[in-house]
Design an enzyme around this catalytic site. Structure first.
Site, PDB file in Angstrom:
ATOM      1  N   SER A 277       0.320   9.991  -2.442  1.00 28.38           N
ATOM      2  CA  SER A 277       1.226   9.150  -3.229  1.00 28.38           C
ATOM      3  C   SER A 277       0.976   9.315  -4.733  1.00 28.38           C
ATOM      4  O   SER A 277       1.098  10.420  -5.230  1.00 28.38           O
ATOM      5  CB  SER A 277       1.063   7.707  -2.762  1.00 28.38           C
ATOM      6  OG  SER A 277       2.265   7.025  -2.962  1.00 28.38           O
ATOM      7  N   LYS A 281       0.808  12.878  -6.781  1.00 30.27           N
ATOM      8  CA  LYS A 281       1.426  13.311  -8.040  1.00 30.27           C
ATOM      9  C   LYS A 281       0.334  13.962  -8.915  1.00 30.27           C
ATOM     10  O   LYS A 281       0.516  15.048  -9.474  1.00 30.27           O
ATOM     11  CB  LYS A 281       2.027  12.111  -8.790  1.00 30.27           C
ATOM     12  CG  LYS A 281       2.999  11.229  -7.978  1.00 30.27           C
ATOM     13  CD  LYS A 281       3.507  10.050  -8.811  1.00 30.27           C
ATOM     14  CE  LYS A 281       3.920   8.796  -8.045  1.00 30.27           C
ATOM     15  NZ  LYS A 281       4.957   8.816  -7.081  1.00 30.27           N
ATOM     16  N   TRP A 368      11.224   5.769   0.369  1.00 24.68           N
ATOM     17  CA  TRP A 368      10.946   5.527  -1.060  1.00 24.68           C
ATOM     18  C   TRP A 368      10.512   6.835  -1.742  1.00 24.68           C
ATOM     19  O   TRP A 368      10.790   7.078  -2.904  1.00 24.68           O
ATOM     20  CB  TRP A 368       9.852   4.461  -1.184  1.00 24.68           C
ATOM     21  CG  TRP A 368       9.567   3.945  -2.546  1.00 24.68           C
ATOM     22  CD1 TRP A 368       8.365   3.979  -3.196  1.00 24.68           C
ATOM     23  CD2 TRP A 368      10.477   3.278  -3.434  1.00 24.68           C
ATOM     24  NE1 TRP A 368       8.465   3.379  -4.426  1.00 24.68           N
ATOM     25  CE2 TRP A 368       9.752   2.944  -4.600  1.00 24.68           C
ATOM     26  CE3 TRP A 368      11.830   2.948  -3.375  1.00 24.68           C
ATOM     27  CZ2 TRP A 368      10.334   2.294  -5.690  1.00 24.68           C
ATOM     28  CZ3 TRP A 368      12.408   2.295  -4.454  1.00 24.68           C
ATOM     29  CH2 TRP A 368      11.672   1.978  -5.591  1.00 24.68           C
ATOM     30  N   HIS A 418       4.291   5.458   5.143  1.00 28.75           N
ATOM     31  CA  HIS A 418       3.596   5.906   3.938  1.00 28.75           C
ATOM     32  C   HIS A 418       2.091   5.651   4.092  1.00 28.75           C
ATOM     33  O   HIS A 418       1.625   4.519   3.930  1.00 28.75           O
ATOM     34  CB  HIS A 418       4.169   5.088   2.771  1.00 28.75           C
ATOM     35  CG  HIS A 418       3.708   5.520   1.432  1.00 28.75           C
ATOM     36  ND1 HIS A 418       4.150   6.685   0.833  1.00 28.75           N
ATOM     37  CD2 HIS A 418       2.870   4.940   0.548  1.00 28.75           C
ATOM     38  CE1 HIS A 418       3.598   6.790  -0.358  1.00 28.75           C
ATOM     39  NE2 HIS A 418       2.816   5.756  -0.565  1.00 28.75           N
TER      40      HIS A 418
HETATM   41  C1  GCU Z   1       4.554   2.838  -5.341  1.00 29.67           C
HETATM   42  C2  GCU Z   1       5.209   3.757  -6.335  1.00 29.67           C
HETATM   43  C3  GCU Z   1       5.174   5.205  -5.887  1.00 29.67           C
HETATM   44  C4  GCU Z   1       3.778   5.606  -5.498  1.00 29.67           C
HETATM   45  C5  GCU Z   1       3.225   4.625  -4.492  1.00 29.67           C
HETATM   46  C6  GCU Z   1       1.756   4.854  -4.153  1.00 29.67           C
HETATM   47  O1  GCU Z   1       5.320   2.749  -4.180  1.00 29.67           O
HETATM   48  O2  GCU Z   1       6.524   3.302  -6.524  1.00 29.67           O
HETATM   49  O3  GCU Z   1       5.628   6.060  -6.914  1.00 29.67           O
HETATM   50  O4  GCU Z   1       3.781   6.910  -5.008  1.00 29.67           O
HETATM   51  O5  GCU Z   1       3.289   3.318  -5.042  1.00 29.67           O
HETATM   52  O6  GCU Z   1       1.018   5.389  -4.944  1.00 29.67           O
HETATM   53  O7  GCU Z   1       1.370   4.424  -3.066  1.00 29.67           O
END
Ligand code: GCU
Length: 445
Positions: A277, A281, A368, A418
């Site tokens: 997540s 990134k 998402w 997720h």
């Molecule tokens: C939130 C955020 C995402 C990210 C996620 C995470 O949902 O909006 O961009 O990837 O957190 O890090 O779990």
């Protein structure tokens, strides 16, 4: 370890130009900062072609990609999205505890404290576990975690940290309690990785930069308090980095690589990076900017990672910048209502990893994170891999669930939510078995 000098182009035809934050480009690539204001950039409804330069010229040789377009793309991503960051400091590593009989004698564990600079610079706590009895050094996954290293294993000897924590099991008022120990064993599945012949080097992203705006104890605040002295081959202005937290976590992962390449138990040519997540990134940014990383796994990285900024499903640029104002730099916020003006999309970030393997992995219920859009981004990086004769994506459409596409650009989607699970790790390890080859010295660069 000594401070690394910025890399300069070897070609006598190209005079190196030092951009802010140590970005080096060739004088022939129109890289002279500053780039235009976001409102002056053209609207591009579809992802810009990574193989077309900022001046509209098509890249025609591999050499041109490596020497001109790739540095240009890196500069664009830094300028408009992730920010600029300091070059590598002299990282000081201290092995605090070692156990050669870990997991019933299958592995050796080291807890390593990495001081990310002098004096009161933040300290990154690294858990290094490598399999015993291998003939040579082990390939290793660098992992960026949401939790401290004492949560990764069932081991009462690891100290409880006192720094800021994400809310979660074993955390009260952003501080760890004893119940945090071992709470992420299933997420990281370290023993499974050891059994497959790989090591891990995992750290908590909050050791580098706690995940809230303007964290005074983070590396970004530390650099703001310690601007680089002009005498160190930099200008004082270089202290003014505009990096967001994503870049800071990526930078931390690269400092882990600085350490790992000195560790004899680790195969320095087979270092992978993985994160979930927001840490996915950061993993992709680390891989895109650091050619020592031989394989990149941005897991469910979503917006700002592997999902398109121009996407219409899931999280938008506006939403991510509003919820997490500290993740990216200030110019990125100017794209909130005009992401089509970005001079790149995330397929170009994936393409920066070429010719190295990248596995983009997803879950069906993680809308998402826009799994379909992520598949399109992998498809959008594929022409660069093919152009460089580096393989590419061996799938025309999104594969069925649980069916790993194990080509140089890989893709995986499993049923579910997720999260990062042992099934995900099985796919990571299968992908690594096939694609984690030693990084070759740059040929054409
Ligand atoms: C939130 C955020 C995402 C990210 C996620 C995470 O949902 O909006 O961009 O990837 O957190 O890090 O779990």
């Amino acid at each position: 370890m000594t401070a690394r000098r910025p890399v300069r182009s070897r070609s006598p035809k190209h005079r190196p130009v030092l951009l802010p934050a140590g970005i080096v480009a060739c004088s022939t690539t129109l890289l002279a900062a500053p780039f235009p204001e976001p409102s002056q950039l053209p609207v591009q409804p579809t992802p810009p072609d990574p193989l077309v330069r900022f001046d509209g010229q098509r890249v025609s040789t591999a050499r041109e990609w490596y020497q001109q377009r790739r540095p240009e793309l890196k500069a664009l991503f830094q300028h408009y999205m992730y920010g600029s960051w300091p070059s590598a400091p002299a990282v000081r590593a201290t092995v605090e505890r070692m156990d050669t009989q870990y997991f019933g004698g299958k592995a050796t564990k080291k807890e390593v404290a990495l001081a990310l600079g002098p004096d009161d610079a933040p300290v990154l706590h690294l858990l290094v576990v490598v399999p015993n009895g291998r003939r040579g050094p082990a390939p290793v996954f660098v992992g960026l975690a949401f939790c401290p290293i004492c949560a990764l294993v069932n081991d009462p000897n690891l100290p409880l940290p006192t720094n800021w924590m994400y809310p979660g099991p074993g955390v009260r008022d952003h501080r760890a309690t004893a119940a945090i120990r071992g709470s992420a064993v299933g997420t990281w599945s370290i023993e499974q990785t050891i059994d497959r012949g790989y090591g891990v080097a995992i750290f908590y992203n909050g050791d580098v930069e706690p995940d809230y705006p303007e964290a005074p104890e983070g590396i970004r605040a530390w650099y703001a308090r310690h601007p680089a002295p002009a005498s160190a081959g930099t200008t004082a202005a270089e202290g003014g980095y505009d990096w967001g937290a994503i870049a800071a976590w990526a930078w931390g992962a690269r400092r882990v690589v600085d350490y790992l390449v000195t560790d004899k138990a680790v195969d320095a040519r087979r270092i992978a990076v993985v994160g979930h997540s927001r840490n996915g990134k950061a993993s992709l940014v680390a891989g895109a900017f650091d050619e020592r990383i031989a394989l990149v796994i941005p897991h469910q990285a979503g917006c700002g990672g592997t999902a398109p900024s121009r996407g219409t499903i899931g999280e938008s640029v506006q939403r991510i910048n509003t919820s997490f104002p500290h993740w990216f730099n200030a110019p990125f916020k100017q794209f909130n209502d005009q992401p089509q003006r970005l001079p790149f999309d995330q397929n170009s970030l994936i393409a920066l990893c070429a010719p190295r393997p990248v596995l983009v992995s997803n879950a069906t219920e993680d809308s998402w994170g826009n799994p379909d859009g992520q598949f399109e981004m992998v498809q959008g990086a594929d022409p660069v891999y093919r152009f460089l004769k580096a393989g590419g994506l061996a799938a025309r459409q999104m594969p069925p669930t649980n069916q790993l596409v194990a080509s140089k650009l890989g893709f995986f989607i499993r049923p579910g939510k997720h999260s990062m699970t042992p099934e995900d790790w099985r796919a990571f390890l299968d992908f690594a078995d096939k694609e984690l080859k030693p990084v070759r010295p740059p040929r054409d660069r």
